[in-house]
Scaffold this motif. Structure first.
Motif, PDB file in Angstrom:
ATOM      1  N   ALA A  13     -13.985 -60.593  -1.970  1.00  0.00           N
ATOM      2  CA  ALA A  13     -12.922 -61.087  -1.094  1.00  0.00           C
ATOM      3  C   ALA A  13     -13.254 -62.478  -0.566  1.00  0.00           C
ATOM      4  CB  ALA A  13     -12.707 -60.110   0.066  1.00  0.00           C
ATOM      5  N   ARG A  14     -14.484 -62.681  -0.157  1.00  0.00           N
ATOM      6  CA  ARG A  14     -14.882 -64.008   0.341  1.00  0.00           C
ATOM      7  C   ARG A  14     -14.830 -65.042  -0.775  1.00  0.00           C
ATOM      8  NH1 ARG A  14     -18.407 -60.871   3.717  1.00  0.00           N
ATOM      9  NH2 ARG A  14     -20.034 -60.869   2.119  1.00  0.00           N
ATOM     10  N   ASN A  15     -15.155 -64.623  -2.010  1.00  0.00           N
ATOM     11  CA  ASN A  15     -15.089 -65.554  -3.137  1.00  0.00           C
ATOM     12  C   ASN A  15     -13.644 -65.994  -3.412  1.00  0.00           C
ATOM     13  OD1 ASN A  15     -17.845 -65.405  -3.515  1.00  0.00           O
ATOM     14  ND2 ASN A  15     -17.731 -63.867  -5.145  1.00  0.00           N
ATOM     15  N   GLY A  38       3.990 -52.348   3.249  1.00  0.00           N
ATOM     16  CA  GLY A  38       2.660 -51.946   2.791  1.00  0.00           C
ATOM     17  C   GLY A  38       1.707 -53.128   2.740  1.00  0.00           C
ATOM     18  N   HIS A  39       2.223 -54.284   2.335  1.00  0.00           N
ATOM     19  CA  HIS A  39       1.407 -55.499   2.345  1.00  0.00           C
ATOM     20  C   HIS A  39       1.129 -55.968   3.768  1.00  0.00           C
ATOM     21  CE1 HIS A  39       3.051 -56.201  -1.927  1.00  0.00           C
ATOM     22  NE2 HIS A  39       1.798 -55.809  -2.016  1.00  0.00           N
ATOM     23  N   THR A  40       2.127 -55.837   4.647  1.00  0.00           N
ATOM     24  CA  THR A  40       1.918 -56.216   6.045  1.00  0.00           C
ATOM     25  C   THR A  40       0.778 -55.416   6.648  1.00  0.00           C
ATOM     26  OG1 THR A  40       4.251 -56.807   6.327  1.00  0.00           O
ATOM     27  CG2 THR A  40       3.006 -56.323   8.324  1.00  0.00           C
ATOM     28  N   TYR A  46      -7.025 -55.422   7.055  1.00  0.00           N
ATOM     29  CA  TYR A  46      -8.232 -56.044   6.507  1.00  0.00           C
ATOM     30  C   TYR A  46      -8.480 -57.454   7.041  1.00  0.00           C
ATOM     31  CZ  TYR A  46      -8.087 -52.092   3.318  1.00  0.00           C
ATOM     32  OH  TYR A  46      -8.066 -50.819   2.799  1.00  0.00           O
ATOM     33  N   GLY A  47      -7.662 -57.887   7.989  1.00  0.00           N
ATOM     34  CA  GLY A  47      -7.893 -59.194   8.600  1.00  0.00           C
ATOM     35  C   GLY A  47      -7.752 -60.353   7.643  1.00  0.00           C
ATOM     36  N   ILE A  48      -6.821 -60.252   6.721  1.00  0.00           N
ATOM     37  CA  ILE A  48      -6.663 -61.294   5.709  1.00  0.00           C
ATOM     38  C   ILE A  48      -6.348 -62.668   6.300  1.00  0.00           C
ATOM     39  CG2 ILE A  48      -5.142 -62.028   3.798  1.00  0.00           C
ATOM     40  CD1 ILE A  48      -5.308 -59.155   2.763  1.00  0.00           C
ATOM     41  N   PRO A  49      -5.524 -62.771   7.365  1.00  0.00           N
ATOM     42  CA  PRO A  49      -5.295 -64.109   7.936  1.00  0.00           C
ATOM     43  C   PRO A  49      -6.569 -64.811   8.382  1.00  0.00           C
ATOM     44  CG  PRO A  49      -3.635 -62.586   8.738  1.00  0.00           C
ATOM     45  CD  PRO A  49      -4.647 -61.761   8.002  1.00  0.00           C
ATOM     46  N   ASP A  50      -7.590 -64.048   8.779  1.00  0.00           N
ATOM     47  CA  ASP A  50      -8.856 -64.648   9.202  1.00  0.00           C
ATOM     48  C   ASP A  50      -9.610 -65.289   8.041  1.00  0.00           C
ATOM     49  OD1 ASP A  50      -8.247 -63.636  11.684  1.00  0.00           O
ATOM     50  OD2 ASP A  50      -9.501 -61.851  11.469  1.00  0.00           O
ATOM     51  N   PHE A 225      -1.646 -53.375  -3.281  1.00  0.00           N
ATOM     52  CA  PHE A 225      -1.796 -53.212  -1.841  1.00  0.00           C
ATOM     53  C   PHE A 225      -3.221 -53.386  -1.324  1.00  0.00           C
ATOM     54  CE2 PHE A 225       2.121 -50.591  -2.437  1.00  0.00           C
ATOM     55  CZ  PHE A 225       2.950 -51.384  -1.670  1.00  0.00           C
ATOM     56  N   GLU A 226      -4.189 -53.459  -2.204  1.00  0.00           N
ATOM     57  CA  GLU A 226      -5.576 -53.598  -1.740  1.00  0.00           C
ATOM     58  C   GLU A 226      -5.841 -55.043  -1.321  1.00  0.00           C
ATOM     59  OE1 GLU A 226      -7.528 -51.114  -1.141  1.00  0.00           O
ATOM     60  OE2 GLU A 226      -6.012 -49.719  -1.883  1.00  0.00           O
ATOM     61  N   PRO A 227      -6.866 -55.264  -0.470  1.00  0.00           N
ATOM     62  CA  PRO A 227      -7.103 -56.624   0.036  1.00  0.00           C
ATOM     63  C   PRO A 227      -7.354 -57.659  -1.054  1.00  0.00           C
ATOM     64  CG  PRO A 227      -8.904 -55.125   0.625  1.00  0.00           C
ATOM     65  CD  PRO A 227      -7.783 -54.277   0.138  1.00  0.00           C
ATOM     66  N   LEU A 228      -8.074 -57.271  -2.112  1.00  0.00           N
ATOM     67  CA  LEU A 228      -8.302 -58.228  -3.204  1.00  0.00           C
ATOM     68  C   LEU A 228      -7.014 -58.512  -3.967  1.00  0.00           C
ATOM     69  CD1 LEU A 228     -11.792 -57.158  -4.567  1.00  0.00           C
ATOM     70  CD2 LEU A 228     -11.177 -59.335  -3.515  1.00  0.00           C
ATOM     71  N   ASP A 229      -6.137 -57.500  -4.073  1.00  0.00           N
ATOM     72  CA  ASP A 229      -4.823 -57.729  -4.674  1.00  0.00           C
ATOM     73  C   ASP A 229      -4.081 -58.824  -3.913  1.00  0.00           C
ATOM     74  OD1 ASP A 229      -4.931 -55.724  -6.682  1.00  0.00           O
ATOM     75  OD2 ASP A 229      -4.352 -54.192  -5.245  1.00  0.00           O
TER      76      ASP A 229
END
Length: 370
Positions: A13-15, A38-40, A46-50, A225-229
């Protein structure tokens, strides 16, 4: 669980986040709308905006069918449920959505209406078969994902010769809504691309979004729907925007094809046809965005069997759910959010549904750290 965990790997995810940071241009902003609730929830959980650069902003869209069901249709369902001969069946979330005067189907049930929660359209058909003295109405709701089961239920009722089963149809169409959002952008809302729905796209296929992308010049990337997706889909959108492309791309290739499920599409086309227009909460009436039963199945159409007002009713005055569904506001911009409006005491549909933007923000509590 190993397969799922691979899509939640923090190092990967960081990559991907680092790749997004390298490729965004400092001289522009990227406003990306995730259409699906589901994406929201994945983005909040998973804190994707961060993980994103400051000039990449995620904007919440319509979210889910429960969120966009207008107050007037809730009022119509409550009126149906209050008829002494009617048993109204629907999914659990729908029962809690406030209508006029904050009355819901759940409260109507407490007042004596025969309202029953079901987990499938087929369950409503069984109730009708077991209760021939009752008029059983199935409040059908959903994007393209749940429309095929409703079509199967109508077909089953017809095969059994049930004369006491009907459908109050509130099925809506995702590509038409995207067209409506892009055609009606207002109040300073800027959109550069869409994270497209996953489950819907399994049914209708990725190519269903091609007209919207081409007409409005906005890319769409179908995402899992997964964070890497989600992160990979954001990277794909950034690359399209940088290249000046507006294409439909499919990140969720493990489940979505270009054509979708042709068998499900054919079954839906047999039972349903498109309405000239349909009202969405917050978005207004959108042309060709809702379904109704075809003439051949008119006997199972609750809107023909019963008098239904069909009035357009405004939201609660203090509720900003409509603006949140349009992407104009965030949940934290609403004065009712986390005050009088909570999942236990929802003022609007965005806090009711498990896929609503307000419910996502409330559940994961990231706004409390801001």
């Amino acid at each position: 669980m190993k397969y799922v965990e691979e899509f939640r790997d923090p190092v990967l995810a960081r990559n991907v986040a680092a790749a997004i940071a390298r490729e965004v241009r400092a001289d522009r902003s990227y406003h990306l709308m995730e259409f699906c609730g589901g994406h929201t929830h994945a983005i909040s959980r998973y804190g994707i905006p961060d993980l994103l650069p400051g000039n990449v902003r995620m904007i919440h869209g319509p979210g889910c069918p429960v969120c966009v069901l207008p107050v007037g249709r809730i009022d119509d369902a409550i009126a149906l449920a209050r008829r002494p001969e009617v048993t109204l069946c629907t999914y659990g979330d729908v029962m809690r959505v406030p209508g006029s005067g904050r009355l819901s189907l759940l409260k109507a049930k407490a007042q004596g209406a025969d309202v029953r929660m079901v987990v499938s359209a087929d369950a409503a058909v069984r109730i009708a078969a077991e209760n021939p003295d009752r008029q059983v109405v199935f409040l059908a709701i959903g994007f393209e994902t749940t429309t095929p089961p409703t079509a199967l239920a109508v077909r089953a009722a017809a095969a059994q010769g049930l004369t006491n089963f009907s459908v109050f149809c509130n099925h809506v169409l995702t590509p038409s809504a995207i067209q409506g959002i892009l055609s009606g952008t207002e109040e300073g809302l800027s959109l550069d691309g869409f994270v497209g729905p996953a489950h819907v796209s399994v049914v209708i296929g990725s190519e269903a979004y091609a007209p919207a992308a081409a007409e409005h010049g906005k890319p769409v990337v179908i995402s899992g729907f997964e964070p890497l997706d989600v992160l990979q889909s954001i990277l794909m959108l950034v690359r399209q925007i940088n290249d000046g492309r507006a294409e439909v791309e499919n990140q969720f290739t493990r489940a979505v094809t270009a054509d979708g499920n042709r068998k499900a599409q054919a079954m839906v086309a047999e039972i349903f046809e498109t309405r000239p227009s349909f009202e969405w909460r917050g978005l207004g009436s959108i042309p060709h965005s809702g379904l109704k039963l075809r003439e051949a199945y008119a006997a199972f159409d609750a809107e023909r069997r019963f008098p239904i007002a069909g009035a357009s009713v405004p939201d609660h005055k203090g509720c900003d759910c409509g603006a949140i569904l349009r992407g104009v506001k965030r949940p934290v911009d609403c004065k009712l959010f986390d005050t009088v409006c909570t999942p236990e005491n929802p003022m609007g549909s965005c806090m009711v549904s498990a896929e609503g933007a307000c419910a996502a923000h409330y559940t994961y509590g990231r706004f409390r750290d801001a």
